[in-house]
Design an enzyme around this catalytic site. Structure first.
Site, PDB file in Angstrom:
ATOM      1  N   SER A 128      76.724  59.947  43.915  1.00 23.24           N
ATOM      2  CA  SER A 128      75.325  59.109  43.504  1.00 23.24           C
ATOM      3  C   SER A 128      75.797  57.572  43.712  1.00 23.24           C
ATOM      4  CB  SER A 128      75.066  59.464  42.055  1.00 23.24           C
ATOM      5  OG  SER A 128      74.176  58.750  41.620  1.00 23.24           O
ATOM      6  N   TYR A 145      77.266  58.273  32.832  1.00 23.01           N
ATOM      7  CA  TYR A 145      76.830  59.237  33.893  1.00 23.01           C
ATOM      8  C   TYR A 145      77.296  58.532  35.290  1.00 23.01           C
ATOM      9  CZ  TYR A 145      74.185  60.882  37.795  1.00 23.01           C
ATOM     10  OH  TYR A 145      73.764  61.615  39.285  1.00 23.01           O
TER      11      TYR A 145
END
Length: 251
Positions: A144, A157
């Site tokens: 990501s 995250y």
């Protein structure tokens, strides 16, 4: 080792209910992929993914797989590879978490970290070793853009993805010359059902766009793919923003 990528005839998806994974599997199944293994927690969503792929003519088998149950990864995934060679592994599982809740309750934060990093490390090593024994194949790791620089609003995250990203780069270096190709995919905000559709701004993307980028990246034998591509330059600039300024940005 061939220099030209052929769409995989066999595909193992780790995270079989992921919308990005399904979009990628559907894209390949519409072309050349005939065997698909969907690994994930048993659920109606996993079976629905299998049905959609079978409609395209793919032979689909589901596998009970839990990212957190690392003690069983070698046995579970080993059985898949024992059935025959796997041309491509797509590691697509992960959880976004809930930042306010996770900050307040470390147990939730640990679950995010264990799923996104520890579970992924375990599964990727098992698959990487199996692909090495084959002497060929691709391992695609869904990372990501959040891992490039952790934001204050989502640093739990982001940090887990940063760890996964660094690990995958190292794994790719370790497997270099073995016939195994490791490719890291760094999408921006992906608009899915879980993210409530058309939000995310001009640099957001979709599962179908990520799937297309995966295919293009494999054809080019890229080691890193950004989706959309312009994010590469945006993040290059953000990496150099002074920390006292970065923490004030609304990202």
């Amino acid at each position: 080792m061939k220099d030209v990528f052929d769409n995989p005839r066999s595909l193992l998806v780790l995270g079989g209910t992921s919308e990005i994974a399904l979009a990628t599997a559907l894209r390949f199944a519409a072309r050349r992929t005939r065997t698909v293994w969907l690994a994930g927690r048993p659920s109606p969503a996993l079976e629905e993914s299998a049905v959609r792929l079978r409609a395209l003519g793919a032979h689909v088998r589901t596998v009970a797989f839990d990212a957190l149950d690392t003690g069983r990864h070698e046995e579970t995934l080993g059985r898949v590879f024992a059935e025959g060679a796997i041309d491509m592994v797509l590691l697509a599982f992960g959880v976004l978490g809930d930042q306010p809740r996770d900050e307040a309750d470390p147990a939730h934060a640990v679950r995010v970290a264990q799923t996104n990093y520890t579970g992924a490390v375990s599964a990727a090593l098992v698959c990487g070793q199996a692909l090495r024994r084959q002497g060929r194949g691709s391992l695609v790791v869904l990372s990501s853009v959040a891992g490039e620089r952790a934001r204050r609003s989502n640093f739990i995250y982001g940090s887990s993805k940063a760890g996964l990203d660094a690990f995958a780069q190292g794994l790719g270096d370790s497997l270099h010359g073995s016939g195994v190709h490791v490719m890291i995919v760094r999408p921006g905000f992906v608009r899915t059902r879980l993210t409530l559709g058309p939000v995310g701004g001009p640099l957001s993307t979709t599962p179908d766009a990520v799937a297309e980028a995966v295919e293009t990246g494999l054809w080019r034998r890229a080691e890193m793919v950004w989706v959309p591509g312009v994010l590469r330059y945006v993040m290059s600039a953000l990496r150099h923003v002074p920390r006292r300024t970065f923490r004030k940005l609304s990202l």
